[in-house]
Motif scaffolding. Structure first.
Motif, PDB file in Angstrom:
ATOM      1  N   SER A   5       1.133  -1.276  -0.053  1.00 54.75           N
ATOM      2  CA  SER A   5       0.067  -0.045   0.142  1.00 54.75           C
ATOM      3  C   SER A   5       0.861   1.241   0.306  1.00 54.75           C
ATOM      4  CB  SER A   5      -0.561  -0.016   1.570  1.00 54.75           C
ATOM      5  OG  SER A   5       0.057   0.489   2.405  1.00 54.75           O
ATOM      6  N   SER A   6       2.262   0.702  -0.220  1.00 55.56           N
ATOM      7  CA  SER A   6       3.266   2.313  -0.107  1.00 55.56           C
ATOM      8  C   SER A   6       2.963   2.872  -1.920  1.00 55.56           C
ATOM      9  CB  SER A   6       4.216   1.809   0.406  1.00 55.56           C
ATOM     10  OG  SER A   6       5.177   1.027  -0.662  1.00 55.56           O
ATOM     11  N   GLY A   7       3.565   4.003  -1.455  1.00 55.10           N
ATOM     12  CA  GLY A   7       3.623   4.179  -3.694  1.00 55.10           C
ATOM     13  C   GLY A   7       2.914   5.165  -3.532  1.00 55.10           C
ATOM     14  N   GLY A   8       2.117   5.504  -2.913  1.00 51.29           N
ATOM     15  CA  GLY A   8       0.190   6.393  -3.818  1.00 51.29           C
ATOM     16  C   GLY A   8      -0.125   5.347  -3.909  1.00 51.29           C
ATOM     17  N   VAL A   9      -0.161   3.896  -4.579  1.00 50.17           N
ATOM     18  CA  VAL A   9      -0.738   3.162  -4.982  1.00 50.17           C
ATOM     19  C   VAL A   9      -1.814   2.316  -4.743  1.00 50.17           C
ATOM     20  CG1 VAL A   9      -0.392   0.884  -6.534  1.00 50.17           C
ATOM     21  CG2 VAL A   9       1.681   2.547  -6.951  1.00 50.17           C
ATOM     22  N   GLN A  10      -2.860   2.631  -5.008  1.00 49.05           N
ATOM     23  CA  GLN A  10      -4.091   2.282  -4.113  1.00 49.05           C
ATOM     24  C   GLN A  10      -4.598   0.786  -4.493  1.00 49.05           C
ATOM     25  OE1 GLN A  10      -8.551   3.812  -4.735  1.00 49.05           O
ATOM     26  NE2 GLN A  10      -7.450   4.807  -3.492  1.00 49.05           N
ATOM     27  N   VAL A  11      -4.676  -0.092  -3.206  1.00 49.76           N
ATOM     28  CA  VAL A  11      -4.658  -1.145  -3.076  1.00 49.76           C
ATOM     29  C   VAL A  11      -6.499  -1.415  -2.959  1.00 49.76           C
ATOM     30  CG1 VAL A  11      -4.637  -4.088  -3.447  1.00 49.76           C
ATOM     31  CG2 VAL A  11      -2.648  -2.218  -2.978  1.00 49.76           C
ATOM     32  N   ARG A  12      -7.520  -1.295  -4.053  1.00 48.71           N
ATOM     33  CA  ARG A  12      -8.445  -2.070  -3.576  1.00 48.71           C
ATOM     34  C   ARG A  12      -8.762  -3.235  -2.763  1.00 48.71           C
ATOM     35  NH1 ARG A  12     -11.739   2.307  -4.984  1.00 48.71           N
ATOM     36  NH2 ARG A  12     -13.672   1.590  -4.825  1.00 48.71           N
ATOM     37  N   ASN A  13     -10.036  -3.450  -2.369  1.00 50.81           N
ATOM     38  CA  ASN A  13     -10.119  -4.764  -2.087  1.00 50.81           C
ATOM     39  C   ASN A  13     -10.637  -5.949  -2.973  1.00 50.81           C
ATOM     40  OD1 ASN A  13     -13.138  -7.134  -1.487  1.00 50.81           O
ATOM     41  ND2 ASN A  13     -11.314  -6.368   0.306  1.00 50.81           N
ATOM     42  N   TRP A 155     -29.805  -7.185  11.558  1.00 50.74           N
ATOM     43  CA  TRP A 155     -28.825  -8.459  13.102  1.00 50.74           C
ATOM     44  C   TRP A 155     -29.666  -7.591  14.549  1.00 50.74           C
ATOM     45  CZ3 TRP A 155     -26.426  -9.577   8.674  1.00 50.74           C
ATOM     46  CH2 TRP A 155     -26.460 -11.511   8.297  1.00 50.74           C
ATOM     47  N   SER A 156     -29.359  -7.595  15.451  1.00 49.01           N
ATOM     48  CA  SER A 156     -29.975  -7.251  16.919  1.00 49.01           C
ATOM     49  C   SER A 156     -28.479  -6.556  17.154  1.00 49.01           C
ATOM     50  CB  SER A 156     -31.251  -7.361  17.411  1.00 49.01           C
ATOM     51  OG  SER A 156     -31.557  -8.000  16.785  1.00 49.01           O
ATOM     52  N   VAL A 157     -27.739  -7.163  17.402  1.00 46.36           N
ATOM     53  CA  VAL A 157     -25.940  -7.148  17.573  1.00 46.36           C
ATOM     54  C   VAL A 157     -24.519  -7.389  16.833  1.00 46.36           C
ATOM     55  CG1 VAL A 157     -25.663  -8.988  18.716  1.00 46.36           C
ATOM     56  CG2 VAL A 157     -24.727  -7.503  20.162  1.00 46.36           C
ATOM     57  N   GLY A 158     -24.274  -6.237  17.055  1.00 45.15           N
ATOM     58  CA  GLY A 158     -23.027  -6.745  15.734  1.00 45.15           C
ATOM     59  C   GLY A 158     -21.547  -6.912  16.304  1.00 45.15           C
ATOM     60  N   THR A 159     -20.950  -7.512  15.560  1.00 47.23           N
ATOM     61  CA  THR A 159     -18.664  -6.687  15.634  1.00 47.23           C
ATOM     62  C   THR A 159     -18.392  -6.734  14.422  1.00 47.23           C
ATOM     63  OG1 THR A 159     -18.779  -8.605  16.413  1.00 47.23           O
ATOM     64  CG2 THR A 159     -18.680  -7.483  17.703  1.00 47.23           C
ATOM     65  N   MET A 160     -17.441  -5.582  14.416  1.00 49.18           N
ATOM     66  CA  MET A 160     -17.078  -5.580  13.300  1.00 49.18           C
ATOM     67  C   MET A 160     -15.426  -5.214  13.591  1.00 49.18           C
ATOM     68  SD  MET A 160     -16.776  -3.421   9.566  1.00 49.18           S
ATOM     69  CE  MET A 160     -16.724  -2.127  10.573  1.00 49.18           C
ATOM     70  N   PHE A 161     -14.409  -6.388  13.458  1.00 49.43           N
ATOM     71  CA  PHE A 161     -12.816  -6.017  14.597  1.00 49.43           C
ATOM     72  C   PHE A 161     -11.892  -5.847  13.370  1.00 49.43           C
ATOM     73  CE2 PHE A 161     -13.126  -6.837  19.142  1.00 49.43           C
ATOM     74  CZ  PHE A 161     -14.211  -6.124  18.850  1.00 49.43           C
ATOM     75  N   PHE A 162     -10.989  -4.934  13.280  1.00 54.94           N
ATOM     76  CA  PHE A 162     -10.325  -5.232  12.082  1.00 54.94           C
ATOM     77  C   PHE A 162     -10.303  -5.168  10.990  1.00 54.94           C
ATOM     78  CE2 PHE A 162      -8.589  -6.124  16.604  1.00 54.94           C
ATOM     79  CZ  PHE A 162      -8.340  -4.982  16.693  1.00 54.94           C
ATOM     80  N   VAL A 163     -11.564  -4.560  10.077  1.00 55.52           N
ATOM     81  CA  VAL A 163     -11.778  -4.955   8.619  1.00 55.52           C
ATOM     82  C   VAL A 163     -11.875  -3.705   7.959  1.00 55.52           C
ATOM     83  CG1 VAL A 163     -13.940  -6.134   7.249  1.00 55.52           C
ATOM     84  CG2 VAL A 163     -13.412  -7.119   9.998  1.00 55.52           C
ATOM     85  N   ALA A 164     -12.890  -2.788   8.040  1.00 54.90           N
ATOM     86  CA  ALA A 164     -12.843  -2.016   7.111  1.00 54.90           C
ATOM     87  C   ALA A 164     -11.411  -1.223   6.866  1.00 54.90           C
ATOM     88  CB  ALA A 164     -13.711  -0.925   8.032  1.00 54.90           C
ATOM     89  N   GLU A 165     -11.000  -1.418   7.534  1.00 60.83           N
ATOM     90  CA  GLU A 165      -9.169  -0.594   7.730  1.00 60.83           C
ATOM     91  C   GLU A 165      -8.324  -1.678   6.446  1.00 60.83           C
ATOM     92  OE1 GLU A 165      -8.743  -2.248  11.504  1.00 60.83           O
ATOM     93  OE2 GLU A 165      -9.643  -1.599  10.080  1.00 60.83           O
ATOM     94  N   SER A 166      -8.910  -2.776   7.113  1.00 58.72           N
ATOM     95  CA  SER A 166      -7.392  -4.016   6.902  1.00 58.72           C
ATOM     96  C   SER A 166      -8.137  -4.648   5.601  1.00 58.72           C
ATOM     97  CB  SER A 166      -7.495  -4.784   8.002  1.00 58.72           C
ATOM     98  OG  SER A 166      -6.880  -3.467   9.173  1.00 58.72           O
ATOM     99  N   MET A 167      -8.787  -3.837   4.612  1.00 63.02           N
ATOM    100  CA  MET A 167      -8.790  -4.923   3.050  1.00 63.02           C
ATOM    101  C   MET A 167      -8.953  -3.659   1.841  1.00 63.02           C
ATOM    102  SD  MET A 167     -13.625  -4.422   3.087  1.00 63.02           S
ATOM    103  CE  MET A 167     -13.913  -2.591   3.312  1.00 63.02           C
ATOM    104  N   THR A 168      -8.003  -2.781   2.328  1.00 67.57           N
ATOM    105  CA  THR A 168      -8.103  -2.193   1.225  1.00 67.57           C
ATOM    106  C   THR A 168      -7.290  -0.991   1.397  1.00 67.57           C
ATOM    107  OG1 THR A 168      -9.068  -0.542  -0.302  1.00 67.57           O
ATOM    108  CG2 THR A 168     -10.461  -0.754   1.915  1.00 67.57           C
ATOM    109  N   THR A 169      -6.691  -0.191   0.271  1.00 63.36           N
ATOM    110  CA  THR A 169      -6.268   1.139   0.569  1.00 63.36           C
ATOM    111  C   THR A 169      -7.268   2.370   0.741  1.00 63.36           C
ATOM    112  OG1 THR A 169      -4.789   1.627  -1.726  1.00 63.36           O
ATOM    113  CG2 THR A 169      -3.444   0.918   0.640  1.00 63.36           C
ATOM    114  N   SER A 170      -8.019   2.304  -0.074  1.00 62.24           N
ATOM    115  CA  SER A 170      -9.301   3.100  -0.569  1.00 62.24           C
ATOM    116  C   SER A 170      -9.909   3.557   0.682  1.00 62.24           C
ATOM    117  CB  SER A 170      -9.680   2.521  -1.416  1.00 62.24           C
ATOM    118  OG  SER A 170     -11.437   3.113  -1.497  1.00 62.24           O
ATOM    119  N   ARG A 171     -10.355   4.587   0.709  1.00 59.39           N
ATOM    120  CA  ARG A 171     -10.831   5.549   2.060  1.00 59.39           C
ATOM    121  C   ARG A 171     -11.856   5.670   1.394  1.00 59.39           C
ATOM    122  NH1 ARG A 171      -8.620  10.030   5.408  1.00 59.39           N
ATOM    123  NH2 ARG A 171      -7.005   8.747   5.175  1.00 59.39           N
ATOM    124  N   SER A 172     -12.618   5.831   0.351  1.00 57.56           N
ATOM    125  CA  SER A 172     -13.778   5.128   0.008  1.00 57.56           C
ATOM    126  C   SER A 172     -14.764   4.213   0.425  1.00 57.56           C
ATOM    127  CB  SER A 172     -14.422   5.681  -1.635  1.00 57.56           C
ATOM    128  OG  SER A 172     -14.017   4.657  -1.953  1.00 57.56           O
TER     129      SER A 172
END
Length: 265
Positions: A5-13, A155-172
């Motif tokens: 993810s370095s060098g400005g190259v975007q890696v999408r999921n 679902w009536s209760v939920g968790t998401m641990f180290f996922v959304a930021e750990s699958m892509t370099t894209s902020r969107s």
């Protein structure tokens, strides 16, 4: 193929070889064979959040989801006392295989995590052995986080641990991942989510995987339209699980009862 993810190259999921390259056992050995200080702090936060919610609400059994479960069972264990169904939702085939192998009787390393949860009465007073309860209520489902749009409010209760930021370099894509998680929850559902702060990427075995550089402000902004009465906090624990990040962030609160008008992408 090594993804960086370095060098400005975007890696999408979609660019990442999750099935071919993710070494589940190496990742498990590095992160979850022992109870590390960061995870102990997270367990303290979420056991209190969920325990206090369900004690006050007095509701019957509910359905729960852990989005992007990976090889981490403790989010599911944290929901165990109140759920008659928990979905471990995961994309990587090797992670799905590991999760499926744990349903009938999970490995002994997870006992340390359960013991940490049992400092809250709701866990220690569970009416059956946690492995038996886990076997009865947990199911594993393979799927992409972005496909959760089909299950809005399920679902009536939920968790998401180290996922959304750990699958892509894209902020969107990071923001969309958080949105998909939150929209999958019913109005008023308690949630907990964890994020690696300013991550530059990580290894699972020999392969390098991308991460999105986010901090507390980005996490807060991603949740603001979907969560109410929520808190975003940086963990106090200072030990580093690996190189390439500056800390860990935990967010917890409740699914907003009515969203701002935001189009589904």
């Amino acid at each position: 193929m090594t993804q960086r993810s370095s060098g400005g190259v975007q890696v999408r999921n979609a660019d990442v070889p999750w099935d071919a390259a993710f070494d589940s056992i190496a990742y498990l050995d590095h992160n979850y064979r022992d109870l590390q200080a960061e995870d102990a702090e997270i367990l303290h936060i979420i056991r209190d959040h969920f325990g206090d919610h369900f004690r006050k609400q007095g509701v019957g059994p509910v359905s729960g989801i852990d989005v992007g479960a990976g090889v981490n069972l403790y989010p599911a264990l944290a929901m165990l006392p109140w759920c008659d169904e928990i979905t471990l939702f995961e994309r990587s085939s090797s992670n799905v295989e590991y999760l499926a192998s744990q349903v009938d009787s999970y490995e002994e390393n997870w006992d340390k995590f359960w013991a940490a949860l049992c400092r809250k009465r709701a866990y220690g007073s569970l009416d059956m052995d946690p492995r038996e309860r886990f076997r009865k209520v947990v199911r594993v489902e393979q799927g992409d986080i972005f496909d959760l749009r089909r299950h809005e409010g399920r679902w009536s209760v939920g968790t998401m641990f180290f996922v959304a930021e750990s699958m892509t370099t894209s902020r969107s894509e990071f923001a969309l991942g958080v949105e998909r998680f939150m929209r999958a929850l019913a109005p008023g559902a308690p949630f907990a989510a964890a994020f690696m702060e300013h991550s530059t990427g990580y290894h699972a075995g020999e392969h390098f995987f991308p991460a999105c550089d986010v901090g507390e402000s980005e996490v807060r902004a991603s949740l603001d339209a979907f969560a109410m009465d929520f808190k975003v906090q940086r963990l106090a624990a200072k030990a580093e699980v690996r190189d390439g990040y500056s800390g860990m962030i935990v967010a917890h609160g409740w699914r907003r009862n009515s969203d701002e008008v935001i189009p589904l992408n």
